[in-house]
Design an enzyme around this catalytic site. Sequence first.
Site, PDB file in Angstrom:
ATOM      1  N   ASP A   1       1.429   2.386  -4.752  1.00 37.82           N
ATOM      2  CA  ASP A   1       0.586   2.269  -5.932  1.00 37.82           C
ATOM      3  C   ASP A   1      -0.010   3.656  -6.185  1.00 37.82           C
ATOM      4  OD1 ASP A   1      -0.869   1.444  -8.100  1.00 37.82           O
ATOM      5  OD2 ASP A   1      -1.793  -0.285  -7.124  1.00 37.82           O
TER       6      ASP A   1
HETATM    7  C1  BGC Z   1      -2.524  -0.281 -10.569  1.00 34.63           C
HETATM    8  C2  BGC Z   1      -1.049  -0.554 -10.758  1.00 34.63           C
HETATM    9  C3  BGC Z   1      -0.513   0.299 -11.871  1.00 34.63           C
HETATM   10  C4  BGC Z   1      -0.778   1.742 -11.543  1.00 34.63           C
HETATM   11  C5  BGC Z   1      -0.232   2.701 -12.583  1.00 34.63           C
HETATM   12  C6  BGC Z   1      -2.826   1.186 -10.440  1.00 34.63           C
HETATM   13  O1  BGC Z   1      -4.194   1.426 -10.492  1.00 34.63           O
HETATM   14  O2  BGC Z   1      -3.000  -0.972  -9.436  1.00 34.63           O
HETATM   15  O3  BGC Z   1      -0.850  -1.913 -11.060  1.00 34.63           O
HETATM   16  O4  BGC Z   1       0.848   0.037 -12.070  1.00 34.63           O
HETATM   17  O5  BGC Z   1      -2.176   1.935 -11.432  1.00 34.63           O
HETATM   18  O6  BGC Z   1      -0.964   2.674 -13.752  1.00 34.63           O
END
Ligand code: BGC
Length: 827
Positions: free
Chosen positions: A216
Site C-alpha cells: 500500500d
Molecule cells: C489506500 C489504498 C489506495 C492507495 C493509493 C492508500 O492510502 O489505503 O487503498 O489504493 O492509498 O491511493
Amino acid sequence: MTDPDDLDLLARLTAGADMQTTHRDPEHHVRALRLVDGPMGVTGGLLDERDVSLLAPSGTALAATFNRATVEAVGELLGEQAAARGVDVLLGPNLNLSRSPAGGRNFEHFGEDPYLAGVLGAAWITGVQSKGVGACAKHLVCNDTETGRHGYDVQIDEQTLHEVYLAPFAAAARAGVWAMMAAYNKVNGQHCAEHPGLLTRVLREQWDWDGVVMSDWFGTHSTTASLTAGLDLEMPGPARHLGPAAAAAVRAGDVPASTVQRAIEHLALLSHRTAGRTAPTRPPAETRRLLHEAAADSFVLLKNDHTILPLAGDTSVAVIGPNADEPAYQGGTFARIALGPEVRTPLTALREALGPRVTAHEPGAPSESRVPSLLPLGPRATDSPGDPGFTVTFHRVDTDGAVSEPLATDTRATGILVWFTELPGIGALADLPPGSSGLVRVSCLLTPETDGTYDFHFAGTGDLRLLIDGQETGRGGSRALPADVMGALLHGDVTRIPVSLTAGRQVRIDFEMSFTGGGRAQGMQFGARAAVPADLAERAVRAARVADTAIVFAGVSQDSSLESQDRDSLALPAAQTDLIEQVCAANPSTVVVVNAPFAVDMPWAERAAAVLLTWFPGQEYGPALADVLTGALEPGGRLPITLARADTDHAVTATGPSDDGRLTYTEGVLTGYRHFDAQRITPRFCFGHGLGYANLRWRAAHLHTDPTGRYLALAGVTLSSGTGRGGKEVVQVYAVPLTPTGATEPGRPEQHLVGFTTVHVPPAPAQPRIDIPLHVRDFSVWDPRTGSWRPRAGRWEIRLARSSRDVFHRFRVYVDEDGKLRTGPNS
Ligand code: BGC
C-alpha cells in the site's frame, strides 16, 4: 543474472517511479505501468475537480445487489474507462470485511460475509480484467478498520484468518486477479508487506497465484524482509526501501538475486497481461443506464407498510431532509471522483418524475458535511472575476516573513486542494530552505443573496488564516502531518468562523495557508454555508403534514467516510433523528430514505411506514431513486450487513488497537450475522433481508447431487409471481453444521452463506426453476494442525432462504470425509 548492470536495471523496477507509475525496461519486457485508484471509479492523477470521471455504486451497494451479473457489468464499465485513460491497473476491489459497523472505509467493502464478498469481488475483477486492465485486490489482509491502520497488529487465529478474512482474497486469486496490495497493518506481529506467511506461503504456495503483490502507498518498511517475504513492488515511487536498495541487498548477500528476478517475472507477466487492453467507448446514455440500474439494484427496501411504495399515481409528496439536494454519492477518501454536470440530485430527479406532485422541499436539518462547499454561494475568481470558483496563488515566504509575488496562479472550482511532494511555483517540499515557508492563497469574490451569518470553515496541513476584505477574521490549522499522509489530510481539525454578510454587497474572501518544507504532502479544505435558520425543522414538519406522503432524505455527508479514521458513533446526526421522529408523528405515510453506506441506528424504524437504504450509490443516484420510488424499477437490494437494534449488539464497535498496538480479533469466526446468531440477538434487520414490489411465490424446493461431480450438490426452488408484476428474487442458501445433540459446535457459526442467485421472475404464468451450485470448500473447515482445508464430515442442514432469518425449506444431508454428499433418510 550475473551482470551487475542487469542487477541494477532489474532492481530499479521493484519500486515505483512516482505516485502512480512504475519504471519501464523494454529489455526485460516490463512496461511503465499506470496504477490508479478505484474502486468506485477511475480517479485521475490530479485527485481533484478537473478530473471528471464516472462514479459507480460503492462496494457495499454492489454487494447489496447480490447480483453477479450487475457487479461484473459495472466492473466491465470501469475496465473500459480505465483502458480509455491509459490505466494498466485499477486499485480495487477492496476485499476487507466490515468486521465492525464503525469502519471508516466500510463503504468500499462488499459487506460482512466472506462468501458474498468473495463471489462479488471476483465478479468485479472478472469484469475489469475482461478489458485488459488489471484489478488489484486490496488490502491483504485484516485492514478491516481504519483507526491506527499503519501500526496496528492484528492478533488472529489461523482458522479465522483463513475461513473469514483471507477467503475473499482466495476467491480473487481463483478468479485470476492480476495484482494484490499488501495492507498497512501487521498480522500476528509482522507488517503485511513483509509477511512471508501471507505473501509466500499463502499466495504462492497454497493458492499457486502468479500476480504482482505491491505495498500500500508508503506501506513498505524494509528492504531485505520485504523482498524475502515476497513483495514484488514498493509503491509509490521514488524508491525508499526497494529499487536501488534491492540491488544493494543482493550485493551484500542479504537477498538472493533470484528473489529480485522472481519479482521482475511477476511484473513482466502483468505488463504482458495489460498490454492488450482495449477501450471501446459505449454511448454515454448506455453507460448511465447501467449505473442507474445498478444503483436501483442495490437499494434495500427494509420495510413497506401497507405497500406505501411504490408511490400511487396521484400522491402529493413533501420532500424533506438534507440529503435530497445534498446527497452523499461517495466517500471522502483519496479515491474520490469528480462528478460531471449531468449528475442530478434526488430532489431534481423527483421533481422531473413527479412534477407538481412534489408540493414542498424542506431540508429540515443541516447537512453534516465537515467542510461545506462554498460553490453553491456562487464565488467568483478574483483574477478573472467572470469565472466561477477561486483564484489560487502560490508564494514563498522568506526568513523575514516577506511574501513573494505569485509564483504560479490557477483558477479552481473546488473546496479541497492537495499537493503531493511539490507545489506549482513553490517547487519541491523537500527543497524549501529552512526558515522559509510556502504560502497558498485561495481568493474569491462573493455577493451573498441573503443577509445573515455565514459559517466559514477551513482545515489544512499548515497555518491557516481567513481574511474578509483584507481583514484577518480567523486562524486555524497548523497540524503536523503524522505518518499516515494519505489519511491525515482529510480529517484534521476544522476551524469554524461565523461572519455577518449583507445581501448584494460584494466581499473579498481569502483563505491562506503557510507551511514549512519537508513532508510528502500538503492540503487544505475550505468552504462556507449560510447559518441554519432556527425554524428549519418546524417548516419541514408543516410541509409534511399537508402532503399525502412525506419522504425524508436522511443520511451522512460525502466526507463522512474516511481513510485512517473509523466512526465513533453509529447514530445519524441528532438533528436528523429528531426530524425523522417529528415527520413520522406528523404524517403516518412517511418514507425514510437512508443515504449511508454502513449500518446506522434506526431507532425510528417502527414509526416510519417505509424505509429504503440507498448506500453510496454513485452518480445515477437521483434518477435511480426516482424510478424506484415511482415503481418504474424494483428496489433490488438485500442487506450485505446486519442492522442492529443497539450498537452494543454488534460483535465489534470499538475499533482502535489497545495501548500496546494490538488489535485482537476476539470474536474469531463469529463475525457479522454469525455473532447475532451465536448470542441469540435479534437484529433490527437481518443479513440478507430486503423486500421487492412483486408478490413472488416459492415452491418445490429441491436438492440433488451433481451428476458431473463438479459440485457437492445443487439446491433450488421454483418461483412464480402471484400478480401481473414480475420482480427480482434473491434465493440464498445457508449451511448449518449439525451435532448429535443439536447444539452448535462451540465457537463455530450456527449457519453461513454458501450460495445465492438472483432471478428476475417474469409475471405469471412463467415459473423459473433455479439451481444453485454448492461447493465442497464451503462445507469445509481450515485445519490449523495440517495447514489445509478438510471437509467437515457429519450431518448438515441446508437452508433455502429469503434472508438469514427467513427460511423457506430445510434439507438434512450428510457430508463424508471425501466431501461427498449423501441425502435421504439415513443422512
Ligand atoms: C489506500 C489504498 C489506495 C492507495 C493509493 C492508500 O492510502 O489505503 O487503498 O489504493 O492509498 O491511493
